[in-house]
Design an enzyme around this catalytic site. Structure first.
Site, PDB file in Angstrom:
ATOM      1  CG  ASN A   1     -14.148  23.484  25.031  1.00  0.00           C
ATOM      2  OD1 ASN A   1     -13.602  23.079  26.047  1.00  0.00           O
ATOM      3  ND2 ASN A   1     -14.818  22.697  24.208  1.00  0.00           N
TER       4      ASN A   1
ATOM      5  CE  LYS B   1     -12.952  12.879  32.799  1.00  0.00           C
ATOM      6  NZ  LYS B   1     -12.488  13.475  31.510  1.00  0.00           N
TER       7      LYS B   1
ATOM      8  CB  THR C   1     -14.970  16.152  34.164  1.00  0.00           C
ATOM      9  OG1 THR C   1     -14.637  15.671  32.871  1.00  0.00           O
ATOM     10  CG2 THR C   1     -13.910  15.698  35.161  1.00  0.00           C
TER      11      THR C   1
ATOM     12  CB  THR D   1      -8.364  14.360  30.895  1.00  0.00           C
ATOM     13  OG1 THR D   1      -7.445  15.416  31.052  1.00  0.00           O
ATOM     14  CG2 THR D   1      -7.702  13.085  31.400  1.00  0.00           C
TER      15      THR D   1
END
Lengths: 378, 378
Positions: free
Chosen positions: B374, B176, B150, B187
């Site tokens: 973020n 990942k 991602t 994640t």
């Protein structure tokens, strides 16, 4: 209850502050609060297992003596992680002050805030103490509120006055914030003074209740200081019938709670680099502890704090933070609401759907400025 | 043991990935790993109480079935906080794939990573499944490692080969990272494949041991994902004498540990906005759990992480973090050492002076870039 946005010393207290040379900036860095009458004292200290030397001294004095006359505090050096030498420095500070005031050193409380791991310049304190004492005055609290500041950008002060059976009682507090002490530590210090006559057990209970819902409900970065302290001194100068657990206790708690919550909110509003003041209310919890646990889990989530900085109503990060806290919340019961995020103050409401209890915590956003401040060295 | 820095599928596995349209960027976003032989499976999932729909499906299948043939994973959408509809989407994903592979849906594991709180585009998955299956190949793992990315900036892959009684066994993993899924969730997903023949109890024990010292020893921001998963599939194609707890178990654990630790380190090295890879070794603890608790407390301290970004050897923040963790450490016993901080990789050694046990965790610094990533919304 009358509210005053400045610190006004209750009856019987005097204060002063001087620049003794601990801060390189030559700003005020040594403060004294003195009571003409002996005070009952109630104090709350950090639960960090590494505690600063002054806290160790205070704990010892509080365990062995019941009446206090003064609090001395320096800024610019936390006197923490300084070993036996640091402990001696904190003891000596009370010794020097005791001589100047002609009282026992064990009737004096001491606090420090600033850089961790460096020896205190105890000679500078020794030299400054006579002038510190000589300058005590009724409006000296206006110097104290500045002398305890480190990276704080504004002084934190509040006063309330209320009546018990016709007698006016004052509670006044000053605090320094969880803005990080450049560059080493966050520390929150609060000094709350009252002229109320109140029993020791009522004073302790009141401070316990009020601390839980104020200073223990704020978080800037989840980092617990080695020096956090709340001092509450009551000298009884108001001449009221002594407050006890079953006599006018609720009135006293209401006033003290207001003072504590206002000081706590000011600390968050002055958090380093913060652009948002965030109030998180968690309801629908099984008990108050669970509500507070969930609220603090959200308030301490870096992802949530970044989202607030970005004005991003990211409910997923709240769900993840609550879930990570270990509370057995069900996805379908969890309700999350935001007030508009383009304001300086944001309200977040979370319902866990597990019971009827609630709690509110206060926090700030996480910003590049916070990192800039805390990455710097000297 | 031979080490290969790329993913090389063990015997009996095939893989493929396609761009099905979940990611707006039209990059690969749907991946499949398939075994010609039925596999024993051991999995570790997030301990977050809010778990994504695919994890709920996996837990159900793993509790009721013992052999698995495939893992399907999409990126770009976490299928979390999506209620009953999300659960159906995860079940349907296995249903569609089961039909295309002509196997039961209950023999398929499923994973998702990406934005939280949005419905999966299940029609796009349904449409893409036939091509995903048709394209299965021995080198398809090179697409899988990209399809699960991602905000990752590089693919994470490793392979080891070792011998048991003359038989070569492979363990290969792709992962990942805990780079945050823009803009919603961190994640970590790892898929580890082996052709070893191994009993289920040995497989579970090995993954438990290895996870504790690898994926559970990394932290980027202390935020626990709702989707974190480690999948370990063993198809027995190597034809070795079955490994069990008392037969060649240590050899297998050693190889699996290497794979897990390497993948975990790669995840930290690719942490969002990070400029430093930090290894924190805590020794002198009463037990391993205490050592790990202290190390994670340091690794999750924002103040410590800011100091690392600023190349500031701030031992005070480490002392405060250890003290705040609740471990009853004595100031005079606590020893702290830093390697030079002007490097990309930093080693921090902390001794608690309480016992003989130690643990190592891996983390990154906290940077303005992390906040920028973020704080962004879409």
């Amino acid at each position: 209850m009358k509210i005053f946005k400045s610190a006004i010393l209750p009856e019987g207290f005097k204060a002063n502050a001087v620049a003794c040379g601990i801060k390189k900036s030559k700003k005020l860095d040594l403060a004294l609060i003195f009571s003409q009458k002996a005070c009952k004292a109630s104090c709350k200290f950090t639960s960090n297992k590494i505690t600063a030397a002054p806290i160790q001294v205070d704990k010892c004095y509080l365990a062995n003596y019941s009446l206090f006359r003064a609090v001395i505090v320096n800024s610019g050096n936390a006197n923490c992680f300084t070993g036996k030498a640091g402990l001696k420095d904190a003891l000596d500070t009370t010794e020097f002050l005791g001589r100047a005031l002609n009282i026992k050193k064990e009737n004096i409380l001491v606090a420090s805030t600033g850089i961790i791991g460096r020896r205190l310049k105890i000679d500078k304190i020794k030299t400054a103490v006579p002038a510190l004492v000589a300058g005590l005055s009724r409006d000296g609290i206006n110097k104290v509120k500045k002398a305890i500041m480190t990276t704080d950008t504004f002084a934190k002060e509040i006063t309330v006055k209320f009546k018990i059976a016709g007698q006016t009682i004052s509670i006044s507090g000053v605090a320094k914030g969880a803005g990080m002490i450049a560059p080493h530590m966050a520390t929150m210090l609060s000094f709350i003074l009252t002229d109320a006559d109140i029993t020791k057990r009522a004073l302790d209970r009141a401070l316990g209740m009020c601390t839980e819902s104020s200073f223990n409900c704020i978080t800037v970065d989840g980092c617990m200081s080695t020096n956090d302290s709340v001092f509450l001194l009551a000298n009884g100068a108001a001449g009221n019938d002594a407050i006890d657990l079953n006599k006018n206790f609720a009135l006293f708690v209401k006033a003290l709670m207001f003072v504590c919550v206002e000081l706590a909110k000011m600390i968050v509003k002055d958090a380093e680099g913060a652009t948002k003041f965030i109030q998180i209310k968690v309801s629908g919890a099984k008990d108050t502890a669970e509500a507070k646990k969930a609220a603090l889990a959200i308030a301490n989530s870096n992802l949530f704090k970044c989202a607030m900085f970005g004005e991003n109503p990211n409910f997923g990060r709240i769900a993840a933070a609550v879930g990570a806290s270990g509370i057995d919340v069900k996805e379908k019961e969890l309700k999350i609401k935001f007030s508009p995020l383009n304001k300086n103050e944001i309200n977040v409401s979370v319902s866990l759907g597990r019971g009827i209890h609630s709690a509110t915590v206060y926090t700030s956003d996480l910003t590049p400025e916070y990192i800039k401040i805390n990455a710097a060295y000297n």
